[in-house]
Design a protein around this motif. Structure first.
Motif, PDB file in Angstrom:
ATOM      1  N   PHE A 168      32.189  37.914  44.294  1.00  0.00           N
ATOM      2  CA  PHE A 168      30.978  38.657  44.653  1.00  0.00           C
ATOM      3  C   PHE A 168      31.090  40.093  44.160  1.00  0.00           C
ATOM      4  O   PHE A 168      31.886  40.405  43.279  1.00  0.00           O
ATOM      5  N   LEU A 169      30.316  40.978  44.755  1.00  0.00           N
ATOM      6  CA  LEU A 169      30.241  42.364  44.301  1.00  0.00           C
ATOM      7  C   LEU A 169      31.611  43.040  44.315  1.00  0.00           C
ATOM      8  O   LEU A 169      32.348  42.941  45.290  1.00  0.00           O
ATOM      9  N   THR A 170      31.910  43.718  43.252  1.00  0.00           N
ATOM     10  CA  THR A 170      33.156  44.466  42.978  1.00  0.00           C
ATOM     11  C   THR A 170      34.390  43.567  42.834  1.00  0.00           C
ATOM     12  O   THR A 170      35.494  44.075  42.717  1.00  0.00           O
ATOM     13  N   GLY A 171      34.191  42.254  42.817  1.00  0.00           N
ATOM     14  CA  GLY A 171      35.335  41.329  42.729  1.00  0.00           C
ATOM     15  C   GLY A 171      35.783  41.064  41.296  1.00  0.00           C
ATOM     16  O   GLY A 171      35.845  39.908  40.870  1.00  0.00           O
ATOM     17  N   TYR A 172      36.054  42.104  40.544  1.00  0.00           N
ATOM     18  CA  TYR A 172      36.447  41.952  39.138  1.00  0.00           C
ATOM     19  C   TYR A 172      37.896  42.392  38.921  1.00  0.00           C
ATOM     20  O   TYR A 172      38.353  43.356  39.531  1.00  0.00           O
ATOM     21  N   VAL A 173      38.554  41.683  38.030  1.00  0.00           N
ATOM     22  CA  VAL A 173      39.939  42.034  37.701  1.00  0.00           C
ATOM     23  C   VAL A 173      39.909  42.951  36.481  1.00  0.00           C
ATOM     24  O   VAL A 173      39.339  42.604  35.442  1.00  0.00           O
TER      25      VAL A 173
END
Lengths: 511, 335
Positions: A168-173
Motif C-alpha cells: 500500500f502507500l509508502t510500501g516501496y523498497v
C-alpha cells in the motif's frame, strides 16, 4: 531564372516554416507499437513515494509501481501476491514477523537487491524525520535480523494490517547503497528501483519517459518505452486519446467514456474501484439527533443518483466497505425510504413546513458530478423536511477542517482504501482518535478500539462487520457510492482494470 | 534614465517586492488549508502530525516563520518545496524560462498580428472591409484565453490534428539541454528538428494567449492611427502625394505607437497571469502550471517563490515599458 521579390520570398519562407512545423509534428507522432503513451491524470511531484504528499497520493501509485517494487505485490482484485518479499507471516503468538526476500533481483544499476535494502527501507520509513506520513505504521515492527534471505523482526505494536501496508502507500523498497551515495536530491534526479520500467527522462508537469527493465524478475515488460504524459485537464485527456496522441487514458467524464469507447479504433473498460463517495456526519447541532441522521440517509435515492447523474457508473453502498473489501457485508442495508425519513423527522418535530436546517459542504469538480450529486441530495432532503445550505470547499480546506474536527454537520468527500481492509475504511473514518474521522463518539470507539490489535483474523473481520452494522443503524455516516473508473484505449491494446485504480503499464498489453 | 532614476526605481522595486512578500506570506497563513493536514495518512497519530509539522517548520509562530523566511530570502534561499522536495529557486529557475519563452512568443504574435490588423483596418477606412475587421477583432477580444485554448484543442488537436496537444516537446526528443531555454538553445545550436518540435508544441498555447492580445493591440492602435490620420502633418503628406500605406507606416504609426506600447505592457502582465490556465490545459511545464499544483497542495514555500517571481517579472516589465515609452516619446526624448 525566376526572380523572387522580397515579399514573395518572405511568404515562401513563412509557408515553408509552417509546413516544417506541421511535418515535424506528423513524423514525431507516428505510430510506434513499442511505445505505450498514457495520458495520465496527475502530475508526479516526487520520485520518492515514501515521503511527503506523494506518499499518500493514490493517483500516482501506478508510476511508483512501474519504477519500484513493493515489499508485497497486489493483484488487480486487491489480494496480495509475492513481490520483493516472497513469503511472510507472524510467529504463533504474533510477537515476531518474518519474511523471505526474493533472490536474484537486480536494481536498475545492475547491483543485487539484498535483505539489507529491505530492512533499510523499513527502518527509514519508520523514522518520522524522513517525512514518511505513516511512519507509525512502519514503526510497529523493528529489530530485524537476517539469516540468508529470511528476515525476522520484533512486533513492537501488533498491527494486523502491517503486511497489507507492504502493498500500500509508502510500501516501496528503495536502494540503500545508491540512495546513501547520491542523497535525496540525487535520487530525485536519477531514481532507480527494481521495477519493470526504468527511469529515462522527466519533464516536470509534462511527461515521464521510462524504458523497459530487461532484467526484471517478473519477465520482460510488454513495451520498450512507456511515456506518462501528465494531462491533468480531463478535456485535454479526451482530446489526447481522440486525436491518437496517446494510447490510453483514464478518469474522463462518463459521457465522454460512452462516446469514445464506441468510436472506431478505440475501446473502453470500466471497473468499480477502491474509492467511495460519502457524507461525513459531524457530531454537532442537529446531527446529535439520531432521527435527523437516519432521515438524511433514508431520503437519498443512491441508485437514482448513480443512474441519472453518473450514467450508471457507480455502485450504491450503505457502509464504508465496498463489495471488494474484506469486511463487506451485503446484509447491512439502510435503504431509500422517503416516507420513513418523513416519519423520523416528524418524531423529532420537523416537517417540510418546519424543516431541520444545517450546512453541507462539498467539493466541486474533484470527483465526477460531486457538486451536482450534493445538489440532488439537497433536493431530496427538501422533500422530506431537511433544508441544507451548500458550501463549496477546496481539498486543502476539507483536510484542515477534518483534522480539526470542524467540518460542517454534513460534508461530502471521497475515501480511498486500496488494500480493502476495514481499518483503512471504517477504522480511520470513524475512530475518534483518527485525525480523519468526522463522527467522534465513545460508543463507536468501544466497538472499534479492541479491533486494532485483534490477532484472530476471523474475529477481527466479524468485529468490523458488527461495527459497520451499528454505525449504519445509528446513522453516523452516509456512504453513497463506490466510484467506477473509466479507461479508454486504442483497440490494438488490452487493458486489465485494477480495483485499486492504479493504471500500471504492466496491466496494458498488445491485443 | 539617469543613474539616480535607476537607483530610485530599483529601491522602489525592492520595497514593492518586500510588500508583496509580506502580503503573500500572511495571506497564505490566514486562508484555510493546512499543508500538513493534507499529507497525514488516516493512521497518523497526533504525535505523527506534530512531528510532520516540526519537520516543515510549521510549528513556529507566523512571525518567527516570517523572520526566518525573509532572512533566508535575503540570502537567496527561498526554501524547499513541500510537495516537490527541491529548492524553490531551482524549481522556479527551471519552469520560468518555459513560461517566458511562451509569453514572449505570444507577445510577438500579438504585436505583429495586432499591428497588421490595425494597419489593415486603417487602410480600409470607410470601406466594407473595415466593419468586417472590427467584427472579427471584437470576437477575438470577447473570447478569453482559456476558451481559445479549449477551442484550439478541439480544432487543431482533434478535428484537424496538426499541432501537439500537450507538453513542451515530444517525449521522444532528447532532453539534453544545457539551459532551461529550450527554444532559444535549439535555435542557437541550429537544431532544426528540436526547434520545430518545440514551436509546434507552443503553437496552440501561443495562439490562445496571443489572440486576445492581438485584438486589444489592433483596436488601440487602429484608434490611435485613425486619430493620427486626420492630423495636419498627415494631411500635408497626403497633399504631397504620399500613398496611404506610406502615410500610415511612415508618418502616423510613429506617433500612434506610444499609447499602444503602454497598453501592451499592461496586457503583457495580464498575459503572464493567463499562463496559469493555458499552461494547465496544454500541460505546458511552465511556472503557471506549477503554480496551480502549488496552490492545490498548499505548498507554501513554492507559492511564495512563484508569487515573488511573478512580482519581479511585473516590475521589470513596467520598468522596461516606461523606459521604452520615454525613448519613443519625442517630447521626452528632446527634453
Amino acid at each position: 531564372m525566376m526572380e523572387l521579390k522580397r515579399r514573395q520570398a518572405m511568404g515562401l519562407g513563412a509557408s515553408a516554416f509552417l509546413s516544417a512545423i506541421l511535418a515535424g509534428k506528423v513524423s514525431l507522432a507516428g505510430t510506434d507499437t513499442s511505445t505505450l503513451t498514457i495520458a495520465f491524470n496527475a502530475n508526479l511531484p516526487s520520485f520518492d513515494g515514501t515521503t511527503g504528499l506523494s506518499g499518500v497520493n493514490p493517483a500516482i501509485q501506478a508510476i511508483y509501481r512501474s519504477i519500484y517494487d513493493q515489499y508485497i505485490g497486489q493483484k488487480t482484485d486487491l489480494s496480495l501476491e509475492p513481490g520483493l518479499i516472497t513469503a511472510w507471516g507472524w510467529n504463533d503468538d504474533k510477537t515476531k514477523v518474518w519474511f523471505d526476500v526474493r533472490e536474484g533481483v537486480k536494481w536498475h544499476d545492475g547491483t543485487p537487491l539484498t535483505p539489507g535494502d529491505v530492512i533499510w527501507s523499513l527502518e527509514r520509513a519508520a523514522k518520522p524525520e524522513t517525512g514518511n506520513p505513516v511512519a507509525s505504521v512502519w514503526a510497529s515492527i523493528g529489530n530485524f535480523t537476517v539469516s540468508g534471505n529470511k528476515v525476522t523482526g520484533d512486533v513492537k505494536n501488533f498491527d494486523p494490517t502491517i503486511f497489507k501496508w507492504m502493498a500500500f502507500l509508502t510500501g516501496y523498497v528503495l536502494p540503500k547503497a545508491y540512495y546513501e551515495k547520491v542523497g535525496a536530491e540525487g535520487f530525485e534526479k536519477q531514481p532507480i528501483g527494481t521495477g519493470p520500467y526504468m527511469f529515462d527522462a522527466y519533464e516536470g508537469n509534462s511527461f515521464l519517459r521510462l524504458k523497459a527493465n530487461p532484467d526484471y524478475w517478473g519477465g520482460k515488460p510488454a513495451f520498450d518505452t512507456v511515456v506518462f504524459k501528465f494531462v491533468t485537464d480531463a478535456t485535454s485527456r479526451v482530446a489526447e486519446i481522440e486525436s491518437g496522441s496517446s494510447d490510453v487514458t483514464l478518469e474522463i467524464p462518463y459521457e465522454e467514456y460512452d462516446r469514445l469507447s464506441k468510436k472506431k479504433g478505440l475501446a473502453g473498460v470500466t471497473t468499480p474501484i477502491s474509492d467511495i463517495g460519502m457524507i461525513f456526519i459531524t457530531n454537532v447541532g442537529p446531527m446529535l439527533d439520531k432521527n435527523v441522521r437516519l432521515a438524511a440517509h433514508h431520503a437519498i435515492d443512491k441508485a437514482g443518483i448513480v443512474k441519472k447523474l453518473l450514467r450508471g457508473y457507480g455502485v450504491p453502498i450503505d457502509t464504508l466497505e465496498a463489495p471488494q473489501y474484506d469486511a463487506y457485508d451485503a446484509s447491512i442495508r439502510v435503504g431509500y425510504d422517503p416516507d420513513k425519513a418523513v416519519k423520523l423527522l416528524a418524531a423529532s418535530g420537523y416537517s417540510k413546513d418546519k424543516p431541520v436546517a444545517f450546512k453541507i459542504q462539498t467539493t466541486r469538480g474533484l470527483k465526477p458530478k460531486d457538486y451536482e450529486m450534493v445538489q440532488a441530495i439537497v433536493g431530496m432532503w427538501r422533500k422530506v423536511g431537511i433544508e441544507a445550505e451548500i458550501e463549496v470547499y477546496e481539498v486543502a480546506k476539507h483536510f484542515e477542517l477534518r483534522a480539526g474536527h470542524k467540518l460542517a454537520p454534513a460534508a461530502f468527500y471521497n475515501w480511498g482504501n486500496a488494500i480493502g481492509d476495514p481499518t483503512t475504511s471504517t477504522g480511520f473514518a470513524m475512530f475518534s482518535k483518527s485525525p480523519h474521522s468526522g463522527w467522534k463518539s465513545d460508543d463507536v470507539d468501544a466497538l472499534i478500539g479492541p479491533l486494532w490489535g485483534e490477532k484472530d483474523e476471523a474475529k477481527r473481520i466479524a468485529g468490523w462487520k458488527a461495527a459497520d452494522k451499528y454505525i449504519a443503524e445509528q446513522g453516523y455516516v452516509i456512504p453513497l457510492l463506490q466510484y467506477v473508473q473509466p479507461i479508454v484505449f486504442k483497440s490494438s491494446l488490452k487493458v486489465q482494470p485494477n480495483v485499486s485504480s492504479a493504471l500500471q503499464p504492466t496491466l496494458v498489453s498488445k491485443a | 534614465m539617469t543613474a539616480s532614476d535607476f537607483l530610485s526605481r530599483l529601491l522602489a522595486a525592492l520595497l514593492t517586492l518586500f510588500g508583496v512578500g509580506v502580503v503573500i506570506f500572511c495571506l497564505l497563513r490566514v486562508v484555510p488549508g493546512d499543508p500538513i493536514a493534507m499529507m497525514i495518512s488516516p493512521s497518523a497519530t497526533p504525535a505523527d502530525i506534530t512531528a510532520l509539522r516540526a519537520h516543515y517548520g510549521l510549528d513556529r509562530s507566523i512571525f518567527e516563520q516570517f523572520v526566518i523566511w525573509i532572512g533566508d530570502v535575503a540570502q537567496g534561499d527561498f526554501g524547499r518545496s513541500i510537495s516537490l522536495k527541491r529548492p524553490v529557486v531551482e524549481l522556479v529557475g527551471e519552469r520560468l524560462p518555459a513560461s517566458l519563452e511562451l509569453v514572449f512568443a505570444a507577445l510577438i504574435f500579438g504585436v505583429v498580428s495586432g499591428g497588421l490588423i490595425a494597419v489593415a483596418g486603417t487602410l480600409s477606412r470607410k470601406t466594407p472591409v473595415e466593419p468586417l475587421l472590427d467584427l472579427i477583432n471584437g470576437l477575438f477580444l470577447a473570447v478569453p484565453d482559456f476558451i481559445w485554448a479549449l477551442a484550439l484543442v478541439l480544432l487543431f488537436g482533434v478535428l484537424w490534428p496538426v499541432f501537439p496537444l500537450s507538453g513542451r516537446m515530444d517525449p521522444s526528443v532528447s532532453t539534453d539541454f544545457a539551459t532551461p531555454f529550450y527554444l532559444i538553445e535549439s535555435m542557437i545550436r541550429l537544431n532544426l528538428a528540436v526547434m520545430l518540435d518545440i514551436l509546434g508544441h507552443m503553437a496552440m498555447p501561443v495562439l490562445a494567449l496571443g489572440l486576445p492580445l492581438a485584438s486589444i493591440i489592433a483596436r488601440t492602435l487602429k484608434e490611435a492611427l485613425n486619430e493620427a490620420m486626420v492630423q495636419d502633418y498627415v494631411l500635408l503628406g497626403r497633399l504631397k502625394g504620399m500613398s496611404e500605406m506610406r502615410l500610415v507606416l511612415g508618418e502616423a504609426l510613429r506617433n500612434a505607437v506610444g499609447p499602444t506600447l503602454s497598453l501592451t505592457g499592461v496586457q503583457f502582465t495580464f498575459m503572464i497571469g493567463g499562463t496559469v490556465i493555458v499552461e494547465r490545459i496544454f500541460s505546458f511545464p511552465g511556472i503557471g502550471s506549477m503554480a496551480i499544483d502549488a496552490v492545490i497542495n498548499r505548498d507554501l514555500p513554492l507559492i511564495q517563490g512563484i508569487i515573488l517571481a511573478f512580482g519581479t517579472l511585473f516590475i521589470a516589465i513596467n520598468i522596461i515599458v516606461d523606459a521604452l515609452s520615454n525613448r519613443l516619446n519625442p517630447r521626452q526624448t528632446h527634453g
